[in-house]
Design an enzyme around this catalytic site. Structure first.
Site, PDB file in Angstrom:
ATOM      1  N   CYS A  58       9.056  27.891  33.743  1.00  0.00           N
ATOM      2  CA  CYS A  58      10.418  26.649  34.549  1.00  0.00           C
ATOM      3  C   CYS A  58       9.801  25.556  35.024  1.00  0.00           C
ATOM      4  CB  CYS A  58      11.214  27.289  35.291  1.00  0.00           C
ATOM      5  SG  CYS A  58      10.724  28.418  36.523  1.00  0.00           S
ATOM      6  N   HIS A  80      10.950  30.102  41.621  1.00  0.00           N
ATOM      7  CA  HIS A  80      11.834  29.442  40.471  1.00  0.00           C
ATOM      8  C   HIS A  80      12.256  27.935  40.727  1.00  0.00           C
ATOM      9  CE1 HIS A  80      14.587  28.044  36.765  1.00  0.00           C
ATOM     10  NE2 HIS A  80      14.986  27.711  37.683  1.00  0.00           N
TER      11      HIS A  80
END
Ligand SMILES: [Zn+2]
Length: 467
Positions: A63, A344
């Site tokens: 990510c 994230h």
């Protein structure tokens, strides 16, 4: 000031000084970018399908990479460089053996902007190449997005560097020159070695001034920068502003004790003050908020809310000199949510053509409100030099009024900048086109623009145009 000029006082396009029967009318338009210009004219045709809203598959903790790729994909000039295949010219020019990273990057950008479906794209081919360039990205560990950005830009730059043979390093001494000139010389020295589309866009120049507390002697050093890593200002609790962080970054620091540098004049180690200013602002300014205690070994994360403007970030107070272009608009943010242990990355990007914001969360792309862009997850901010200060000149030719009506033209100008219409008309009055060869016309215009740099300041334009 702007509103004082009523629409009735605005000159008609058929201005005196313009030849009535010349074949072609040249309108010189100062606009954010050619693609913005075209997107305005052809908006009606394209409004149904917005391009570039394609997600990237997560290959396992990638990510951080996806987040940065989406920010770069929405960097208009870089995107166009790939879409128009201009990178090919630079790659071929250089007869390089290593071109795969740029090729894969461009291929990925092309896929993101030309695919008709909304299915997410896999960046695995690209990942193979970035791993080859920077082995630290081998495997599937979570990485730092800003470090990744540095490596990626460096890799791309090396493959499209216009310089093929770097000049021998002769240490020329510019210390006798005034700062301004020294900065310019250092910059052209840099360009002799590092010169690419990536440098054109992302690299700026930082000036650090070291002043001896004993004798007052000031020495200056000029260094190129690819981004600025800003410490997060602490103000008790609650939010801080991006300007607070910039001020902290440029705050005068005292170097004492073990840090004492050697003063050139005293020829001894002295207590000195050190201060950063920006000598040259880049077109794309990347601001990295230092949320993590250390880049490699992360022990803690600051989740302070840093309030940053989406428009008109005015950084002129941090410039080394006066009269510089340093007003920026935000177009992308790489966000980090979670802790140092597990987190994230996502990206918030403003699509260049409709100007709307979208969330890029790996394979998912969803519209968002611009009011949600600011959050305590913001980690790397991408700012673009404001169009009205960018001074990018775009020439638009057409046979008199065949392509668009005069009113439409006028509306376009006014939309771009309230004073734009007047600037254009002033230019046309000053340089009637007649049969002047195009090149000399362009030359004249550039001279005129240089001479009237201040015209971009609103008040000057209005007072001039009311003639
Ligand atoms: Zn000294």
């Amino acid at each position: 000031m702007l509103q004082e000029v009523s629409s009735s006082s605005r000159p008609n396009l058929a201005v005196p000084g313009m030849c009535g029967d010349f074949y072609c009318t040249i309108y010189c338009i100062l606009i954010p970018s050619p693609s913005f210009f075209f997107s305005f004219f052809f908006k009606t045709q394209n409004s149904k399908s917005v391009q570039g809203l394609v997600g990237l598959r997560n290959l396992g903790n990638t990510c951080f990479m996806n987040s940065i790729l989406q920010c770069l994909s929405n960097t208009e000039s870089l995107r166009d460089y790939c879409l128009h295949k201009s990178h090919r010219r630079d790659l071929n020019n250089n007869n390089r053996t290593n071109t795969a990273l740029m090729e894969e990057f461009a291929k990925l950008i092309q896929t993101l902007w030309t695919s008709s479906g909304s299915e997410a794209v896999s960046p695995s081919e690209f990942k193979t190449q970035i791993q080859r360039y920077a082995p630290r990205f081998v495997g599937y560990n979570q990485q730092d997005a800003q470090e990744f950005l540095r490596f990626l830009l460096d890799g791309l730059h090396n493959e499209v560097n216009r310089v093929t043979v770097r000049p021998r390093g002769n240490m020329e001494d510019f210390d006798h020159l005034p700062d301004e000139e020294k900065g310019r010389k250092m910059w052209s020295k840099y360009l002799e070695r590092e010169d690419s589309k990536i440098v054109d866009l992302f690299v700026g120049q930082l000036k650090s001034s070291l002043t001896c507390c004993e004798c007052g002697y000031c020495s200056t050093v000029f260094d190129p920068f690819w981004d600025l890593s800003l410490p997060i200002a602490k103000k008790g609790y609650g939010e801080v502003s991006l300007m607070d962080c910039m001020r902290l970054f440029t705050k005068e620091d005292v170097l004492d004790g073990d840090e004492k540098p050697t003063c050139y004049r005293c020829k001894a180690r002295r207590r000195c003050t050190k201060k950063f200013t920006v000598q040259k602002f880049p077109k794309i300014l990347v601001l990295h908020l230092k949320r993590f205690s250390e880049a490699r070994v992360r022990t803690s994360k600051l989740s302070t809310f840093v309030n940053f403007p989406l428009k008109d970030l005015d950084l002129r107070e941090f410039a080394s000199g006066s009269s510089v272009d340093a007003v920026y608009n935000l177009y992308a943010v790489s966000n980090h949510s979670g802790t140092t242990m597990g987190g994230h990355y996502t990206a918030y990007c403003r699509n260049p053509s409709p100007g709307e914001w979208y969330t890029f969360n790996d394979s998912r792309v969803t519209p968002m409100s611009s009011s949600q862009v600011r959050s305590s997850d913001a980690y790397v901010l991408f700012y673009e030099l404001s169009p009205q200060y960018k001074g990018l000149v775009f020439f638009y030719f057409f046979k008199s009024s065949s392509l668009l009506s005069k009113n439409r033209f006028k509306d376009c100008c006014l939309l771009l900048h309230p004073c734009m219409y007047h600037i254009i008309i002033t230019i046309i009055i000053q340089f009637p086109v007649h049969a002047t060869p195009l090149t000399s016309y362009l030359h004249l215009l550039f001279e005129w623009l240089k001479m009237h740099r201040l015209c971009f300041a609103k008040s000057a334009v209005c007072s001039q145009s009311s003639m």
